[in-house]
Motif scaffolding. Structure first.
Motif, PDB file in Angstrom:
ATOM      1  N   ARG A 133      49.422  -1.058 -56.463  1.00  0.00           N
ATOM      2  CA  ARG A 133      50.786  -0.708 -56.055  1.00  0.00           C
ATOM      3  C   ARG A 133      51.489  -1.900 -55.404  1.00  0.00           C
ATOM      4  O   ARG A 133      52.690  -2.113 -55.621  1.00  0.00           O
ATOM      5  N   PHE A 134      50.712  -2.711 -54.625  1.00  0.00           N
ATOM      6  CA  PHE A 134      51.302  -3.912 -53.999  1.00  0.00           C
ATOM      7  C   PHE A 134      51.854  -4.847 -55.081  1.00  0.00           C
ATOM      8  O   PHE A 134      52.966  -5.350 -54.980  1.00  0.00           O
ATOM      9  N   LYS A 135      50.986  -5.087 -56.097  1.00  0.00           N
ATOM     10  CA  LYS A 135      51.355  -6.043 -57.143  1.00  0.00           C
ATOM     11  C   LYS A 135      52.556  -5.574 -57.936  1.00  0.00           C
ATOM     12  O   LYS A 135      53.400  -6.358 -58.345  1.00  0.00           O
ATOM     13  N   LYS A 136      52.597  -4.256 -58.165  1.00  0.00           N
ATOM     14  CA  LYS A 136      53.700  -3.676 -58.920  1.00  0.00           C
ATOM     15  C   LYS A 136      55.028  -3.951 -58.181  1.00  0.00           C
ATOM     16  O   LYS A 136      56.078  -4.060 -58.786  1.00  0.00           O
ATOM     17  N   ILE A 169      33.666  -3.141 -46.799  1.00  0.00           N
ATOM     18  CA  ILE A 169      34.382  -3.685 -45.629  1.00  0.00           C
ATOM     19  C   ILE A 169      35.228  -4.894 -46.061  1.00  0.00           C
ATOM     20  O   ILE A 169      36.392  -5.027 -45.661  1.00  0.00           O
ATOM     21  N   ASP A 170      34.629  -5.761 -46.903  1.00  0.00           N
ATOM     22  CA  ASP A 170      35.390  -6.910 -47.423  1.00  0.00           C
ATOM     23  C   ASP A 170      36.634  -6.453 -48.172  1.00  0.00           C
ATOM     24  O   ASP A 170      37.712  -7.027 -48.038  1.00  0.00           O
ATOM     25  N   HIS A 171      36.471  -5.406 -48.950  1.00  0.00           N
ATOM     26  CA  HIS A 171      37.597  -4.890 -49.728  1.00  0.00           C
ATOM     27  C   HIS A 171      38.711  -4.391 -48.801  1.00  0.00           C
ATOM     28  O   HIS A 171      39.891  -4.651 -49.026  1.00  0.00           O
ATOM     29  N   PHE A 172      38.323  -3.684 -47.748  1.00  0.00           N
ATOM     30  CA  PHE A 172      39.309  -3.259 -46.746  1.00  0.00           C
ATOM     31  C   PHE A 172      40.036  -4.472 -46.176  1.00  0.00           C
ATOM     32  O   PHE A 172      41.249  -4.472 -45.997  1.00  0.00           O
ATOM     33  N   GLY A 222      38.041   2.782 -54.897  1.00  0.00           N
ATOM     34  CA  GLY A 222      39.077   3.265 -55.808  1.00  0.00           C
ATOM     35  C   GLY A 222      40.428   3.431 -55.106  1.00  0.00           C
ATOM     36  O   GLY A 222      41.479   3.061 -55.639  1.00  0.00           O
ATOM     37  N   ILE A 223      40.375   3.982 -53.885  1.00  0.00           N
ATOM     38  CA  ILE A 223      41.611   4.146 -53.106  1.00  0.00           C
ATOM     39  C   ILE A 223      42.243   2.780 -52.838  1.00  0.00           C
ATOM     40  O   ILE A 223      43.456   2.583 -52.994  1.00  0.00           O
ATOM     41  N   LEU A 224      41.396   1.819 -52.449  1.00  0.00           N
ATOM     42  CA  LEU A 224      41.897   0.480 -52.110  1.00  0.00           C
ATOM     43  C   LEU A 224      42.471  -0.215 -53.345  1.00  0.00           C
ATOM     44  O   LEU A 224      43.535  -0.844 -53.287  1.00  0.00           O
ATOM     45  N   ARG A 225      41.745  -0.093 -54.471  1.00  0.00           N
ATOM     46  CA  ARG A 225      42.232  -0.724 -55.713  1.00  0.00           C
ATOM     47  C   ARG A 225      43.589  -0.171 -56.097  1.00  0.00           C
ATOM     48  O   ARG A 225      44.485  -0.904 -56.512  1.00  0.00           O
ATOM     49  N   GLN A 226      43.745   1.140 -55.942  1.00  0.00           N
ATOM     50  CA  GLN A 226      45.020   1.756 -56.314  1.00  0.00           C
ATOM     51  C   GLN A 226      46.150   1.233 -55.422  1.00  0.00           C
ATOM     52  O   GLN A 226      47.247   0.934 -55.901  1.00  0.00           O
TER      53      GLN A 226
END
Lengths: 232, 232
Positions: free
Chosen positions: B228-231, B177-180, B220-224
């Motif tokens: 993408r945001f950082k890119k 939830i924190d990650h979301f 994994g979905i969130l990390r990806q």
């Protein structure tokens, strides 16, 4: 919960089609879809007994997709489960009882999807199902006949209330215990044991969900004994 | 609860004998008694599939009394119930679920007695049974195939636990939830909606009994997405 249909995928034994139809009607379900079924003849008719109308009314389609497209939720039944995290297609699986609870909390139409007699549903078919259900079986023999699997799942999903006999009211219950007390007194039952014994009777009749008629009959037994006491 | 056996009274269809044997073995029961059965041949064997050993090991007796005498408790199955108080022989009937609870609370051997395909158990046979069970069915079609009745009753009496996937721990759940929350912030999700949306996610994943593996995959979905945001 509401509309529940059964989808049989490529049944190869017409007897199973008749058997599934029978158990569907037993549990109040009438909507059957057959995906690319075998020839349906006398054997299906014989085993459907009074549910031939379910077989006759079945929708026949040639593809899995056509069968499931009209349902809001698709529940795939599997005899195989894995606890390996990697096996997405069959896990997590709900028991039929858990499935009942999930369906009770939702609206919309649901398909119970049962696979081929020999090899069940294909992975790509299971992948189309939002929910997987698995009947807990002995590890010694996990493979169930599809009409037996249907019987167990539809039993859980059906909502028929058993007819109930009128149980004795609190008043009738107490009256009976009192009557036992009087009869014990009149018969010379050891006074110091009476309270404990009356409690035991409360426990016995409490556990047995004594019916009104049974209470009346027990009164009759006691009255007859009392009559015999007086006769001397 | 302990030893449970199945007694089939005068089965006339050998297929049913094989089918009952199969579902017995599916649910871990092996003790079958046949009262005056029909000839048992290829059809019983075919339908028993991998439970032919149950058919071969069945005790064959010629009378009802012989079949039930070795059991402490006899449970007669009936498709017919009456709510008339006068019908002692079939009432009160327990549902299979109620039967499970009663048997769970006792010790001793129990026979599940299933009657003839066409007319069930005779009154005098039901009278020998201490408990009557009735599967709640549609009033439209109450008569079940005996192997379906056996499937439902033995499903209730069997005690197999479904294999369980490891669900996400409280810590893993909160982490997700924190990650979301972080991902939503990074993506510019409207700040005033975040709390309500995070609560909704807690509800969704709470209801779904999120597994550990599913939580890992969602991370994994969130990390990806974050990558993408950082890119940019």
């Amino acid at each position: 919960m509401n509309r529940v249909g059964v989808v049989l995928v490529e049944p190869r034994n017409e007897g199973n089609i008749g058997s599934v139809a029978r158990v569907m009607k037993n549990f109040g379900f009438h909507e059957l879809t057959l995906v690319n079924p075998c020839r349906i003849g006398g054997s299906a008719r014989a085993l459907s007994v009074h549910a031939w109308d379910v077989v006759e009314g079945a929708r026949r389609v040639s593809t899995f997709e056509e069968a499931i497209s009209r349902y809001d939720l698709r529940v795939g039944s599997t005899g195989i489960t894995s606890t390996k995290g990697g096996e997405h297609v069959r896990t997590p699986a709900l028991t039929p009882r858990e499935l009942r609870d999930v369906l009770a909390a939702r609206r919309g139409s649901t398909a119970i999807v049962l696979g081929r007699e020999d090899r069940g549903l294909e992975k790509r078919e299971l992948a189309e199902c939002e929910i997987i259900t698995k009947i807990p079986t002995s590890s010694e023999y996990t493979s169930m006949n599809i009409s037996h699997a249907a019987a167990v799942i539809l039993y859980e999903l059906s909502d028929f209330q058993p007819p109930r006999i009128e149980t004795a009211s609190r008043f009738e219950f107490d009256l009976l215990i009192d009557h036992f007390g009087r009869m014990m007194e009149e018969s010379g039952y050891p006074p110091h044991k009476q309270d404990k014994t009356l409690l035991m009777l409360r426990r016995i009749f409490g556990r047995s969900n004594l019916t009104r008629r049974e209470a009346i009959t027990l009164h009759g037994i006691l009255r007859q004994a009392e009559w015999r006491f007086k006769k001397g």
